[in-house]
Every structure is written in C-alpha cells, then in structure tokens.
Design an enzyme around this catalytic site. Structure first.
Site, mmCIF file in Angstrom:
data_model
loop_
_atom_site.group_PDB
_atom_site.id
_atom_site.type_symbol
_atom_site.label_atom_id
_atom_site.label_comp_id
_atom_site.label_asym_id
_atom_site.label_seq_id
_atom_site.Cartn_x
_atom_site.Cartn_y
_atom_site.Cartn_z
ATOM 1 N N GLU A 120 -85.544 47.585 12.239
ATOM 2 C CA GLU A 120 -86.694 47.872 13.119
ATOM 3 C C GLU A 120 -87.483 48.978 12.432
ATOM 4 O O GLU A 120 -86.988 50.095 12.267
ATOM 5 C CB GLU A 120 -86.207 48.284 14.511
ATOM 6 C CG GLU A 120 -85.548 47.117 15.223
ATOM 7 C CD GLU A 120 -84.998 47.410 16.609
ATOM 8 O OE1 GLU A 120 -84.980 48.581 17.024
ATOM 9 O OE2 GLU A 120 -84.578 46.453 17.273
ATOM 10 N N CYS B 46 -93.044 54.333 17.432
ATOM 11 C CA CYS B 46 -93.341 53.251 16.486
ATOM 12 C C CYS B 46 -94.316 52.242 17.072
ATOM 13 O O CYS B 46 -95.045 51.578 16.352
ATOM 14 C CB CYS B 46 -92.049 52.543 16.094
ATOM 15 S SG CYS B 46 -91.170 51.887 17.516
ATOM 16 N N GLU C 217 -83.670 42.164 18.277
ATOM 17 C CA GLU C 217 -82.582 42.586 19.151
ATOM 18 C C GLU C 217 -83.123 42.567 20.579
ATOM 19 O O GLU C 217 -84.311 42.391 20.812
ATOM 20 C CB GLU C 217 -82.074 43.975 18.743
ATOM 21 C CG GLU C 217 -81.476 43.969 17.326
ATOM 22 C CD GLU C 217 -80.641 45.197 16.995
ATOM 23 O OE1 GLU C 217 -79.945 45.709 17.891
ATOM 24 O OE2 GLU C 217 -80.669 45.635 15.830
ATOM 25 N N ASN D 109 -87.358 59.992 16.328
ATOM 26 C CA ASN D 109 -88.460 60.094 17.296
ATOM 27 C C ASN D 109 -88.048 59.855 18.744
ATOM 28 O O ASN D 109 -88.670 60.384 19.659
ATOM 29 C CB ASN D 109 -89.628 59.191 16.900
ATOM 30 C CG ASN D 109 -89.257 57.736 16.895
ATOM 31 O OD1 ASN D 109 -88.251 57.339 16.307
ATOM 32 N ND2 ASN D 109 -90.057 56.926 17.550
HETATM 33 P P1 NAD Z 1 -86.674 57.381 8.079
HETATM 34 O O1 NAD Z 1 -86.723 56.013 7.546
HETATM 35 O O2 NAD Z 1 -87.155 58.497 7.250
HETATM 36 O O3 NAD Z 1 -85.179 57.776 8.481
HETATM 37 C C1 NAD Z 1 -84.424 56.982 9.368
HETATM 38 C C2 NAD Z 1 -82.951 57.206 9.104
HETATM 39 O O4 NAD Z 1 -82.617 56.662 7.828
HETATM 40 C C3 NAD Z 1 -82.531 58.672 9.066
HETATM 41 O O5 NAD Z 1 -81.289 58.799 9.694
HETATM 42 C C4 NAD Z 1 -82.413 58.947 7.573
HETATM 43 O O6 NAD Z 1 -81.530 59.992 7.261
HETATM 44 C C5 NAD Z 1 -81.878 57.616 7.095
HETATM 45 N N1 NAD Z 1 -82.104 57.327 5.669
HETATM 46 C C6 NAD Z 1 -83.151 57.691 4.901
HETATM 47 N N2 NAD Z 1 -83.012 57.181 3.646
HETATM 48 C C7 NAD Z 1 -81.856 56.476 3.641
HETATM 49 C C8 NAD Z 1 -81.168 55.725 2.648
HETATM 50 N N3 NAD Z 1 -81.656 55.569 1.425
HETATM 51 N N4 NAD Z 1 -79.996 55.135 2.985
HETATM 52 C C9 NAD Z 1 -79.505 55.255 4.233
HETATM 53 N N5 NAD Z 1 -80.111 55.964 5.205
HETATM 54 C C10 NAD Z 1 -81.273 56.557 4.924
HETATM 55 O O7 NAD Z 1 -87.447 57.324 9.476
HETATM 56 P P2 NAD Z 1 -87.800 58.541 10.454
HETATM 57 O O8 NAD Z 1 -88.835 59.380 9.790
HETATM 58 O O9 NAD Z 1 -86.537 59.149 10.915
HETATM 59 O O10 NAD Z 1 -88.453 57.770 11.698
HETATM 60 C C11 NAD Z 1 -89.807 57.442 11.793
HETATM 61 C C12 NAD Z 1 -90.044 56.009 11.374
HETATM 62 O O11 NAD Z 1 -89.247 55.140 12.177
HETATM 63 C C13 NAD Z 1 -91.465 55.530 11.574
HETATM 64 O O12 NAD Z 1 -91.854 54.750 10.486
HETATM 65 C C14 NAD Z 1 -91.374 54.654 12.831
HETATM 66 O O13 NAD Z 1 -92.381 53.671 12.945
HETATM 67 C C15 NAD Z 1 -90.033 54.053 12.648
HETATM 68 N N6 NAD Z 1 -89.498 53.573 13.927
HETATM 69 C C16 NAD Z 1 -89.442 52.225 14.159
HETATM 70 C C17 NAD Z 1 -88.978 51.745 15.384
HETATM 71 C C18 NAD Z 1 -88.915 50.277 15.704
HETATM 72 O O14 NAD Z 1 -88.310 49.923 16.713
HETATM 73 N N7 NAD Z 1 -89.491 49.409 14.911
HETATM 74 C C19 NAD Z 1 -88.575 52.650 16.360
HETATM 75 C C20 NAD Z 1 -88.656 54.018 16.077
HETATM 76 C C21 NAD Z 1 -89.117 54.472 14.854
HETATM 77 O O1 6OD Z 2 -87.680 50.331 23.953
HETATM 78 C C1 6OD Z 2 -86.948 50.070 22.991
HETATM 79 O O2 6OD Z 2 -85.882 49.445 23.118
HETATM 80 C C2 6OD Z 2 -87.334 50.488 21.656
HETATM 81 N N1 6OD Z 2 -86.569 50.034 20.633
HETATM 82 C C3 6OD Z 2 -88.376 51.329 21.501
HETATM 83 C C4 6OD Z 2 -88.846 51.803 20.284
HETATM 84 C C5 6OD Z 2 -89.625 52.900 20.249
HETATM 85 C C6 6OD Z 2 -90.161 53.392 19.022
HETATM 86 O O3 6OD Z 2 -90.482 54.532 18.835
#
Ligand code: NAD
Ligand code: 6OD
Length: 485
Positions: free
Chosen positions: A253, A287, A466, A154
C-alpha cells in the site's frame, strides 16, 4: 524519558548489540524516548519466536476461539484508549480528535477481521468419476506462516492493526516493524497481547530503520513467509525486490497524488468541508489526501475564496489545546521536504492563495516541525508540485471546463490510490467514478470506510488489495481437498 524496547516472544527486550536511537517530539524537537534498535540477531529471534508460536497453542485454536481472543484484544485497547491516544499524540503531535479516531479504528481492525474469517464460506464442488462413485472437493484456508509487517508513521496504530488484525485472525504470527518515527503504540499493543493471553511469539515488534537496519533484516529474512507493507512507493519497490529473492508474496500500500473533482453543481459547503479534510487532516499526512483539486470553471473563484477563508480559520497548535485542528508535521526532516515543494511552487510561478511558509509559534514550539496550510493556483498540470506526492497540508486548485477533460487530467498520474468527486448529478457520479484510475473513489465524501471493502491502489500506489475477504487472499493459503467417494 521513555524506554521503548523490542517485543520478542512476549518479552520487552533491549537490542542485543546495545544500539538505541532517540525519538523526538514533532512539537518542539525535544527527545521524548530512547528506542532499542533491533539487530539482525534480534530479528532472527523475533522470526524464530513467531515460527515456534505457529506450532504451539495458537495453532490449536479454532477460528472462533481466535476470533474471541481478538475481540478481547480490541476490548482491552478500548479500555486503555487513553494510553493509546496519549502515545499516538506524543509520537505524532496530531490533534486529540484525530488520534481518538485512529485509535478507535485500531480496535475495530481486530473485530472486523475476526468476524470476516468466521463468516467466509468455503468453496465446494461435487464431481463425477469414471467408476460412478464421484468425488467431492472443498477448500480449506490455512495461515501463510510468519508475516513481516512494515509500517509508516502517518497513522501508526490504524495502519499497523489494519495488517496485524487480519494476519492474526487468519492464524498467522507477525513480526512488526513500526516506523522509527512512531514506535510507541506498537509497544503498547504488546502489553495488550500479553494481558489478554495471546500466546507469546504470535505478535512481535522489532524497532529500527529501513535500509541496512531492522526493516531490511526483516524483509530479507528467509523465515518470513509473506510481507505486507505501507509506505512510500520507492520503499515498496525495494521491499518487492527483497521479497523476490525468497519468492515470497507481498502486499504493498503505497503513495498517492490524489485528485478531488468539484463540479459546478456540487453542494459547495460539503465540497469545502470535504476538501478541508482531504487536503489538511493530519497536517496533510494522509496517503488518501487530495493534493490536486479540480474545480469546474463557473465555481472556481468562489471555491478558491471559500477554501481560503476556511484554511485561514484552521487553528494550528499543540494537541494540549482542545481547539487545535492542525498539528505539526512528523519531523523537521519531513518539514524540509514539504518546504522544498513550497519553494518549488514559487519557482514555478504559482499564485499562493494562502500560506506558503512557517507559522510563528510561541516559546518552545518554535523548534517544532510546523508549516502553514497552503493553497496554490496557476501552475500547469505537469509542474512537480502537481505531480509528486508532497505529504503536507497543501493543495493546488485548477479550473476545468469539461467532464472528459477533467477525467483525463485526473488520470494523468503515475499514482492511483483514491479520488473524490463532488456533484449532485447521480449519473455523472457513476460515469466519472467508473473512469477514474484509483483504488477507491469517494462521491460527496472522503475517507468513509467500510472495512469489508477492498482497499489498495492502482498503478504506483499499490499491489494487491486488503480489506474484508480480500485480506484473506493474502493472509491465507487456500488448499483444495479432493475426496474420492
Ligand atoms: P517510508 O516508505 O519511508 O517508510 C515506511 C516503512 O518502511 C518504515 O517503517 C521504514 O523504516 C521502512 N523502510 C524504509 N526503507 C526500507 C527498506 N529498504 N526495507 C525495509 N523497510 C524499509 O514511508 P513513510 O515516510 O513512513 O510514510 C509515508 C508514505 O506512506 C507516503 O508515501 C504515503 O502515501 C504512504 N502511505 C500509504 C498508505 C496506503 O494505504 N497506500 C497509507 C499510509 C501511508
Ligand atoms: O482506512 C484504512 O484502512 C487505511 N488503510 C487508511 C490509510 C490511510 C493513509 O494514510
């Protein structure tokens, strides 16, 4: 057609077993790149190259020299900002102004952690000993080793550098697995690393998918010392299990279903502007986004109708249109998930204030992953649309009557990533912020980040923090030296 390769030991290489996958544009679903998928053997080589880099010239650099090199990385990223912005836009379809912000943050992530590690003080204690001569204790920070970095799609460059910046500032070597949806900026960063003289093997990139593919090969690899992950909560749980096998530390995260709380005394214009960003920026694929919006009853009708007007004036379009403020979702697959929630909202009896479907797009764009920005009202707090992370451009707006009530309702979630509070009452802002179960609470703002502060999620939104010195806790081992005088 772009040919995106893995980056191992300073070289761009195809997958050793010849596997590759197609990267499609979110704008029209056309294929824009072929991406080499890293095999288990390629992941072995990437980890080995990182491990050997830890024994080479990288190890000899002082914190200050490493910091200087990371400043060069940041400066080169800034010099090549147009390339990074173009790559981010091509992978995600995000509007140019959003991509520019994300890429600038990418460069900033290297500078801030170069500064943090240089300036962090060390612990020191003098102690007495029975012979009266005493001893001194001081703490040294040492890199943890090879860090596996698993990234989502994202905010690809921002989120990858948010991990790679501190990992390298602390003297580690990294193996990054970008999301299969967004491989381009991680590859470009490889070019930058080479051009400013970061030793080969310090930064490696392996492309591929999660389960039974590159992600799993990396997170189960015994040569990986620690794993840092951003993505969905259920993926984080799988990665934690993989890390448990080698008793390796994880930083996770994860997802959110974040509340925004708008009190009746709030500045309406600011609250609307903030909610427009927190619910619809990056097509709701943030997120920290607020998919649950609670508005104090006296302001409820006015808030909903003003938000509706603002949403209906949001220009949906491709990044090539400078007036475009909302792009497509990342893929048709993700659109299917978002539209399934649009359907569930209807089944649950929601009132659709605006949106709820797919916009009509001209020509080739009709094949892309477009959805309408959507506002709902009228659902109970426990409807799936109001409890599960949708990750699309949508929010449900609820009325509330009392401060305690809205705190309870905001906290009634498995997630705890962020919250936004809109009020002019300073005492209430402090009171409510203290009670909300979230890693970050914004008051009269949203996504305002000082990178020295702790960042992470409570409950199912994360494990660990972090940011600033908190990143050092994860990316370094603290060693006490006790010296008898
Ligand atoms: P995802 O969990 O589907 O994938 C994230 C990464 O993990 C990808 O590179 C994927 O290939 C890899 N992956 C998937 N299964 C795996 C496994 N079993 N072992 C190792 N790697 C694996 O997430 P997404 O759809 O790419 O991103 C969206 C999600 O990320 C949303 O839930 C969003 O809230 C979250 N997000 C959280 C933060 C935060 O800072 N908390 C920031 C951005 C996005
Ligand atoms: O601002 C940041 O450092 C951070 N980790 C943002 C996360 C965005 C989620 O989509």
């Amino acid at each position: 057609m772009l040919d995106i390769r893995n980056f191992i030991a300073g070289q761009f290489v195809r997958g050793s077993d010849g596997k590759a996958f197609e990267k499609r544009s979110p704008l029209n679903n056309g294929v824009i790149a072929t991406v080499s998928e890293a095999s288990r053997g390629d992941v072995d080589r990437a980890v080995a190259s990182a491990r050997s880099a830890l024994k080479g010239p990288w190890r000899k650099l002082t914190t200050s020299d490493r910091g200087d090199l990371l400043y060069k990385v940041a400066d080169e990223m800034t010099r090549r900002a147009d390339d990074f912005v173009a790559a981010e836009i091509a992978d995600t379809g995000m509007p140019r102004n959003v991509a520019e912000h994300m890429c600038a943050r990418g460069a900033a992530n290297f500078k801030i952690f170069a500064d943090v590690i240089k300036n962090v003080p060390s612990e020191f204690f003098e102690m007495t000993t029975p012979d009266g001569r005493g001893a001194i204790n001081y703490a040294l920070r040492r890199p943890v080793g090879v860090v596996g970095v698993i990234c989502p799609w994202n905010a690809p460059l921002l989120l990858m550098t948010w991990k790679v910046g501190p990992a390298l500032a602390c003297g580690n070597a990294v193996v990054v697995k970008p999301s299969e949806e967004t491989p381009q900026t991680a590859a470009l960063l490889g070019e930058v690393m080479n051009s400013v003289g970061v030793p080969a093997g310090v930064y490696n990139v392996v492309n591929g998918f999660g389960p039974a593919s590159t992600g799993e090969f990396l997170t189960t690899h015994p040569g990986v010392s620690a794993i840092t992950f951003t993505g969905e909560t259920r993926t984080g749980a799988a990665i934690m299990k993989a890390a448990a096998d080698g008793a390796r530390p994880v930083s996770l995260e994860m997802g959110g279903k974040n509340p925004a709380i708008v009190f009746a005394d709030a500045d309406l214009d600011s609250a609307i502007e903030g909610t427009m960003r927190s619910a619809f920026m990056n097509t709701g694929q943030v997120c920290l986004g607020t998919e649950r919006v609670y508005v104090e009853r006296p302001l409820f009708d006015r808030f909903v109708s003003t938000l509706k007007t603002a949403v209906e004036s949001l220009r949906i379009g491709p990044p090539s249109d400078p007036a475009s403020r909302m792009g497509p979702l990342i893929s048709l697959e993700h659109r299917q998930k978002v539209l399934s929630y649009y359907a569930k909202a209807v089944e649950s009896g929601a009132t659709i204030v605006t949106g709820g479907g797919v916009p009509e797009m001209p020509g080739d764009l009709a094949k892309g992953a477009w959805v309408q920005p959507t506002i709902w009202t009228g659902l109970p707090d426990d409807a799936p649309v109001c409890t599960e992370e949708i990750f699309g451009p949508c929010c449900h707006v609820f009325p509330f009557d009392a401060e305690d009530e809205v705190i309870d309702r905001a906290n009634a979630s498995n997630y705890g990533l962020s919250a936004a509070v809109w009020t002019r009452d300073l005492s209430r802002a402090h009171r409510v912020s203290a009670e909300l179960e979230a890693g970050i609470v914004w008051v009269n703002s949203w996504f305002l980040r000082d990178l020295r502060t702790a960042f992470g999620g409570a409950k199912h939104s994360g494990i660990g923090r972090e940011g600033g010195v908190h990143s050092l806790e994860f990316y370094t081992e603290l060693k006490n030296v006790c010296l008898k005088l």
